[in-house]
Design a protein around this motif. Structure first.
Motif, PDB file in Angstrom:
ATOM      1  N   LEU A 120       0.828  -1.196   0.000  1.00  9.96           N
ATOM      2  CA  LEU A 120       0.000   0.000   0.000  1.00  9.96           C
ATOM      3  C   LEU A 120       0.867   1.253   0.000  1.00  9.96           C
ATOM      4  CD1 LEU A 120      -2.497  -1.152   2.772  1.00  9.96           C
ATOM      5  CD2 LEU A 120      -2.922  -1.144   0.308  1.00  9.96           C
ATOM      6  N   SER A 121       0.405   2.260  -0.711  1.00 13.66           N
ATOM      7  CA  SER A 121       1.113   3.538  -0.729  1.00 13.66           C
ATOM      8  C   SER A 121       0.782   4.321   0.538  1.00 13.66           C
ATOM      9  CB  SER A 121       0.689   4.342  -1.963  1.00 13.66           C
ATOM     10  OG  SER A 121      -0.684   4.712  -1.847  1.00 13.66           O
ATOM     11  N   GLY A 122       1.528   5.390   0.764  1.00 16.60           N
ATOM     12  CA  GLY A 122       1.260   6.226   1.924  1.00 16.60           C
ATOM     13  C   GLY A 122      -0.144   6.801   1.905  1.00 16.60           C
ATOM     14  N   ILE A 128      -6.935   4.284   4.963  1.00 11.30           N
ATOM     15  CA  ILE A 128      -7.332   3.198   5.871  1.00 11.30           C
ATOM     16  C   ILE A 128      -7.361   3.711   7.305  1.00 11.30           C
ATOM     17  CG2 ILE A 128      -6.604   0.976   6.844  1.00 11.30           C
ATOM     18  CD1 ILE A 128      -5.555   0.235   4.064  1.00 11.30           C
ATOM     19  N   MET A 129      -6.379   4.505   7.686  1.00  9.45           N
ATOM     20  CA  MET A 129      -6.355   5.080   9.029  1.00  9.45           C
ATOM     21  C   MET A 129      -7.595   5.947   9.274  1.00  9.45           C
ATOM     22  SD  MET A 129      -2.380   6.228   9.467  1.00  9.45           S
ATOM     23  CE  MET A 129      -2.704   7.021  11.046  1.00  9.45           C
ATOM     24  N   ALA A 130      -8.002   6.704   8.252  1.00  6.98           N
ATOM     25  CA  ALA A 130      -9.158   7.581   8.400  1.00  6.98           C
ATOM     26  C   ALA A 130     -10.435   6.780   8.648  1.00  6.98           C
ATOM     27  CB  ALA A 130      -9.318   8.441   7.145  1.00  6.98           C
ATOM     28  N   MET A 154       3.852  -0.504   8.570  1.00  6.31           N
ATOM     29  CA  MET A 154       2.435  -0.165   8.536  1.00  6.31           C
ATOM     30  C   MET A 154       1.675  -1.126   7.621  1.00  6.31           C
ATOM     31  SD  MET A 154       2.340   4.019   8.730  1.00  6.31           S
ATOM     32  CE  MET A 154       3.609   4.348   7.515  1.00  6.31           C
ATOM     33  N   ASN A 155       2.280  -1.461   6.480  1.00  4.06           N
ATOM     34  CA  ASN A 155       1.688  -2.459   5.597  1.00  4.06           C
ATOM     35  C   ASN A 155       1.519  -3.788   6.322  1.00  4.06           C
ATOM     36  OD1 ASN A 155       1.287  -2.111   2.435  1.00  4.06           O
ATOM     37  ND2 ASN A 155       2.834  -0.633   3.077  1.00  4.06           N
ATOM     38  N   SER A 156       2.522  -4.152   7.090  1.00  2.00           N
ATOM     39  CA  SER A 156       2.510  -5.431   7.807  1.00  2.00           C
ATOM     40  C   SER A 156       1.385  -5.470   8.837  1.00  2.00           C
ATOM     41  CB  SER A 156       3.861  -5.653   8.498  1.00  2.00           C
ATOM     42  OG  SER A 156       3.884  -6.885   9.167  1.00  2.00           O
TER      43      SER A 156
END
Length: 327
Positions: A120-122, A128-130, A154-156
């Protein structure tokens, strides 16, 4: 050395959950333990991050992260009467729209877990965080354990939560354990996470039991390495034999003695040779070094007593017996 605690001299006391002593003394940081003790001491009282910081010496940010850690570990219950009051969240929200509505958790996939992560990109991670408070909390707690997170980490975390379906508290417990043994590379964490998902280790109780098993196994292997004077980790085949010895109940002391016998006989470390010795001792009923040494003394006495007039039958019998615990 043994110690006895005299509680009478301390006056008033407060309780600490058993789970903390049993499972988190290694996993939690010193700051997290300080925060927990402070909150337990003032159970039922509203505590701000500033209060905690002033009385424990940790920063307000560390105090908030510690409370979140204990909440996710199911040690603190934020909404339960009588439990330490939750510290107001200071976490910055990704956007105003997120603040206005309750965040929806990431939908967990019903598909089998893939054998790889989506990179996933930043921007995708931010989206996703949102949408997920769980992911935000996982990132925040993991950052308090490991420091600043890389994109791969973060991807992990997203992969473990979304695709493997591991619960927040299980992921936190896993990451805390990996940090405690200083093996926090994503490949290692993901390997364990995959095994846990495959074996349905997805509750705090199951995760803590598995960590206890893994810790005992690591301690046993470390004891074997010291006994064998090894400077590298055992190979896969050697590790399998070590696990067999552990399952069979062979003590490190007995294995060390088998190693010494191996060096005496062939002058090199040989796991297969040691294994044959251990199996022979077990078949002969020897379960300790003392058992083997007593048997050796008995056989030597028998040999000395028959040395003056021994016949070929006596010699063959002796060789047969001695071979049981030397080969």
């Amino acid at each position: 050395m043994e110690f006895k605690v005299n509680c009478g001299i301390w006056g008033a006391m407060f309780g600490v959950p058993v789970i903390v002593a049993d499972n988190f003394l290694k996993l939690a940081t010193g700051g997290q333990i300080k925060v927990l003790l402070y909150l337990l001491r003032y159970s039922g009282k509203m505590c701000s991050t500033e209060d905690i910081s002033a009385n424990t010496g940790v920063s307000p940010e560390e105090a908030e992260e510690a409370v979140l850690f204990w909440q996710q570990a199911n040690v603190l219950s934020p909404q339960t009467s009588g439990a330490p009051a939750p510290v107001p969240s200071l976490m910055a929200q990704p956007s105003q729209s997120v603040e206005a509505t309750a965040p929806a958790p990431v939908q967990k996939s019903a598909e089998p877990a893939p054998d790889h992560k989506t990179n996933l990109s930043g921007q995708e991670i931010a989206a996703i965080m949102a949408d997920s408070q769980d992911i935000r909390e996982l990132f925040k707690i993991t950052e308090s354990i490991l420091g600043g997170l890389k994109n791969s980490q973060m991807n992990s975390i997203i992969w473990m939560y979304d695709h493997l379906g591991l619960k927040k508290e299980v992921i936190i417990t896993l990451i805390s354990y990996c940090a405690s043994i200083e093996k926090t590379n994503t490949a290692y964490v993901e390997k364990i996470a995959s095994v846990w998902a495959e074996n349905d280790i997805n509750t705090m109780a199951a995760a803590q039991d598995e960590i206890q098993r893994m810790s005992a196994s690591r301690d046993y292997i470390s004891g074997i390495m010291r006994a064998f004077e090894m400077t590298r980790r055992p190979t896969t085949k050697q590790a399998e034999l070590v696990q067999q010895w552990k399952n069979a109940g062979f003590s490190v002391e007995l294995i060390r003695y088998a190693y010494e016998k191996t060096i005496e006989r062939i002058d090199k470390l040989n796991f297969d040779y040691i294994n044959k010795i251990l199996l022979s001792w077990r078949d002969s009923g020897f379960t300790s070094v003392k058992d083997v040494q007593n048997a050796e003394i008995d056989y030597k006495k028998k040999k000395n007593s028959s040395s003056n007039g021994s016949n070929s039958t006596d010699i063959e019998e002796y060789k047969s017996v001695i071979n049981k615990f030397l080969y």
